[in-house]
Design a protein around this motif. Structure first.
Motif, mmCIF file in Angstrom:
data_model
loop_
_atom_site.group_PDB
_atom_site.id
_atom_site.type_symbol
_atom_site.label_atom_id
_atom_site.label_comp_id
_atom_site.label_asym_id
_atom_site.label_seq_id
_atom_site.Cartn_x
_atom_site.Cartn_y
_atom_site.Cartn_z
ATOM 1 N N VAL A 23 1.576 10.372 7.067
ATOM 2 C CA VAL A 23 0.755 9.183 7.334
ATOM 3 C C VAL A 23 -0.608 9.339 6.665
ATOM 4 O O VAL A 23 -1.096 8.440 5.967
ATOM 5 N N ASP A 24 -1.222 10.486 6.859
ATOM 6 C CA ASP A 24 -2.545 10.742 6.287
ATOM 7 C C ASP A 24 -2.497 10.687 4.762
ATOM 8 O O ASP A 24 -3.387 10.113 4.121
ATOM 9 N N ALA A 25 -1.443 11.264 4.172
ATOM 10 C CA ALA A 25 -1.319 11.289 2.711
ATOM 11 C C ALA A 25 -1.113 9.892 2.131
ATOM 12 O O ALA A 25 -1.620 9.579 1.046
ATOM 13 N N LEU A 26 -0.383 9.043 2.851
ATOM 14 C CA LEU A 26 -0.129 7.690 2.356
ATOM 15 C C LEU A 26 -1.333 6.776 2.548
ATOM 16 O O LEU A 26 -1.526 5.828 1.779
ATOM 17 N N LEU A 27 -2.126 7.048 3.563
ATOM 18 C CA LEU A 27 -3.330 6.242 3.783
ATOM 19 C C LEU A 27 -4.470 6.647 2.855
ATOM 20 O O LEU A 27 -5.360 5.846 2.581
ATOM 21 N N ASN A 28 -4.435 7.887 2.388
ATOM 22 C CA ASN A 28 -5.535 8.425 1.580
ATOM 23 C C ASN A 28 -5.012 8.947 0.244
ATOM 24 O O ASN A 28 -4.951 10.153 0.012
ATOM 25 N N ASN A 29 -4.615 8.020 -0.621
ATOM 26 C CA ASN A 29 -4.168 8.421 -1.945
ATOM 27 C C ASN A 29 -4.774 7.474 -2.974
ATOM 28 O O ASN A 29 -5.239 6.387 -2.652
ATOM 29 N N SER A 30 -4.769 7.903 -4.223
ATOM 30 C CA SER A 30 -5.453 7.169 -5.287
ATOM 31 C C SER A 30 -4.564 6.188 -6.025
ATOM 32 O O SER A 30 -5.019 5.526 -6.958
ATOM 33 N N GLU A 31 -3.291 6.056 -5.620
ATOM 34 C CA GLU A 31 -2.353 5.264 -6.395
ATOM 35 C C GLU A 31 -1.752 4.081 -5.644
ATOM 36 O O GLU A 31 -1.520 3.031 -6.225
ATOM 37 N N LEU A 32 -1.462 4.248 -4.349
ATOM 38 C CA LEU A 32 -0.733 3.236 -3.597
ATOM 39 C C LEU A 32 -1.575 2.674 -2.467
ATOM 40 O O LEU A 32 -2.239 3.405 -1.747
ATOM 41 N N SER A 33 -1.517 1.356 -2.288
ATOM 42 C CA SER A 33 -2.170 0.716 -1.145
ATOM 43 C C SER A 33 -1.201 -0.301 -0.555
ATOM 44 O O SER A 33 -0.824 -1.273 -1.213
ATOM 45 N N PHE A 34 -0.757 -0.033 0.684
ATOM 46 C CA PHE A 34 0.195 -0.922 1.348
ATOM 47 C C PHE A 34 -0.530 -1.968 2.178
ATOM 48 O O PHE A 34 -1.671 -1.769 2.608
ATOM 49 N N SER A 35 0.145 -3.083 2.422
ATOM 50 C CA SER A 35 -0.423 -4.118 3.289
ATOM 51 C C SER A 35 -0.680 -3.557 4.675
ATOM 52 O O SER A 35 -1.685 -3.867 5.313
ATOM 53 N N LYS A 36 0.248 -2.707 5.131
ATOM 54 C CA LYS A 36 0.127 -2.112 6.455
ATOM 55 C C LYS A 36 0.960 -0.844 6.493
ATOM 56 O O LYS A 36 2.051 -0.790 5.900
ATOM 57 N N VAL A 37 0.475 0.184 7.184
ATOM 58 C CA VAL A 37 1.218 1.429 7.359
ATOM 59 C C VAL A 37 1.418 1.666 8.853
ATOM 60 O O VAL A 37 0.450 1.824 9.600
ATOM 61 N N PHE A 38 2.688 1.671 9.280
ATOM 62 C CA PHE A 38 3.040 1.926 10.676
ATOM 63 C C PHE A 38 3.409 3.395 10.869
ATOM 64 O O PHE A 38 4.121 3.978 10.051
ATOM 65 N N ALA A 39 2.938 3.986 11.942
ATOM 66 C CA ALA A 39 3.468 5.264 12.412
ATOM 67 C C ALA A 39 4.602 4.954 13.383
ATOM 68 O O ALA A 39 4.520 3.991 14.155
ATOM 69 N N CYS A 40 5.663 5.760 13.358
ATOM 70 C CA CYS A 40 6.807 5.554 14.263
ATOM 71 C C CYS A 40 7.167 6.862 14.955
ATOM 72 O O CYS A 40 7.038 7.943 14.373
ATOM 73 N N ASP A 41 7.643 6.763 16.174
ATOM 74 C CA ASP A 41 8.134 7.922 16.903
ATOM 75 C C ASP A 41 8.857 7.413 18.146
ATOM 76 O O ASP A 41 8.793 6.219 18.475
ATOM 77 N N ILE A 42 9.547 8.322 18.857
ATOM 78 C CA ILE A 42 10.251 7.916 20.079
ATOM 79 C C ILE A 42 9.334 7.944 21.295
ATOM 80 O O ILE A 42 9.685 7.419 22.345
#
Length: 329
Positions: A23-42
């Motif tokens: 999650v941290d790597a996808l939120l803080n990278n120089s190449e990709l920006s998503f509309s929204k990033v969800f964390a999931c778990d049970i």
């Protein structure tokens, strides 16, 4: 320039250190920006630290068994998720075996195909698959076919996670005792030759269509609860060839990792484990500019990943510590 991807990403098993790191790597990278990033778990959101940093949270069904896969896909669709990144071994196996369900709901499942996941997850199948290659892998025997051992050896599950249920055996008496304690479960275990420390995990990314590969090595100096907390991190370009060979022979795609130790008699470096996913310590590599999780998503979205990797020029040491997250209900 950051690619602004008008898609919503969900990341599974974010209650684990591996998932939090993704999650941290996808939120803080120089190449990709998503509309929204969800964390999931049970578990509920207030028990998941990643929900504190993600844009949203989805609590998945408690039992992630095969017949729940459609319910999971429907839940993701309800939250307008376009891309799902499974993290945990069991989660990856279920998703890989049911990619057709995610395809039906137009959700991109970011994991290797079922055969690659099964081959890399089952140590007995893996030994058979790699037997005719130049990749060094320990002789692997089903435990129920073994009654006397030439020590030292290690007993571990055919499909295990981390160091759980592994036993180092140095005497025949110790072997006999472990066999007795395992009782009727011993059919699910294998036995291999024991190799001494150090143990090195190699983070890998392979895009076979572009013949593009990046690796980074981290030697374990300290682990707590099976997760690395102190490491010596360095590059070894010979690992690139190994990663390409594993991708070729097993069908692994995107990011994965393997562990090796050294046979001090022969100088060879037998691979002792392969995982069709990033590791619990991959966040260390991300910290050094090697963003394996973001590259993994990039691959399954059809993008190039060269700019996500800045190889360290020198070996270094990386340590980790806990941080606290407070939730008010």
């Amino acid at each position: 320039m950051i690619k602004n991807i008008k898609k919503t990403l969900a990341i599974g098993s974010t209650g684990s250190s591996t998932g939090f790191g993704a999650v941290d790597a996808l939120l803080n990278n120089s190449e990709l920006s998503f509309s929204k990033v969800f964390a999931c778990d049970i578990n509920p959101a207030y028990l998941i630290a990643a929900s504190h940093i993600a844009d949203g949270y989805i609590q998945l069904p408690q039992s992630q068994i095969e017949d729940q896969c459609e319910a999971i896909a429907e839940m993701l669709l309800f939250n307008k998720v376009d891309v799902f990144y499974p993290i945990h071994d069991k989660e990856i196996k279920i998703v890989a075996a049911n990619k057709h369900i995610f395809d039906h709901y137009n959700i991109i499942a970011c994991c290797s195909d079922e055969e690659a996941v099964m081959l890399s997850s089952d140590k007995l199948l893996l030994a058979s698959q790699l037997k005719e290659t130049r990749i060094t892998y320990p002789e692997t025997i089903e435990l129920n076919d073994c009654y006397k051992v030439s020590t030292p050896v290690i007993i571990k599950p055919k499909s295990g996670v981390g160091s759980k249920d592994t036993f180092k055996i140095f005497t025949q008496a110790q072997f006999d005792r472990i066999i007795s304690e395992l009782d009727d479960q011993w059919a699910h275990f294998i036995i291999q030759k024991w190799y001494d420390e150090p143990e090195v995990t190699v983070d890998c990314f392979v895009d076979p269509e572009l013949n593009f590969v990046r690796t980074l090595c981290r030697q374990r100096l300290e682990t707590k609860a099976g997760v690395i907390t102190k490491a010596r991190v360095y590059t070894d370009e010979s690992c690139d060839a190994t990663a390409l060979a594993l991708a070729d022979h097993l069908g692994l795609r995107g990011a994965f990792c393997y562990q090796f130790r050294t046979d001090h008699l022969t100088g060879s470096r037998p691979i002792i484990d392969i995982n069709p996913r990033i590791g619990g310590g991959t966040a260390m590599s991300v910290k050094l500019g090697m963003n394996f999780p973001a590259a993994h998503i990039n691959y399954f979205l059809g993008y190039r990943s060269e700019k996500l990797f800045l190889r360290p020029k020198h070996e270094c040491y990386v340590t980790r510590s806990f941080s606290e997250h407070v939730f008010y209900i």
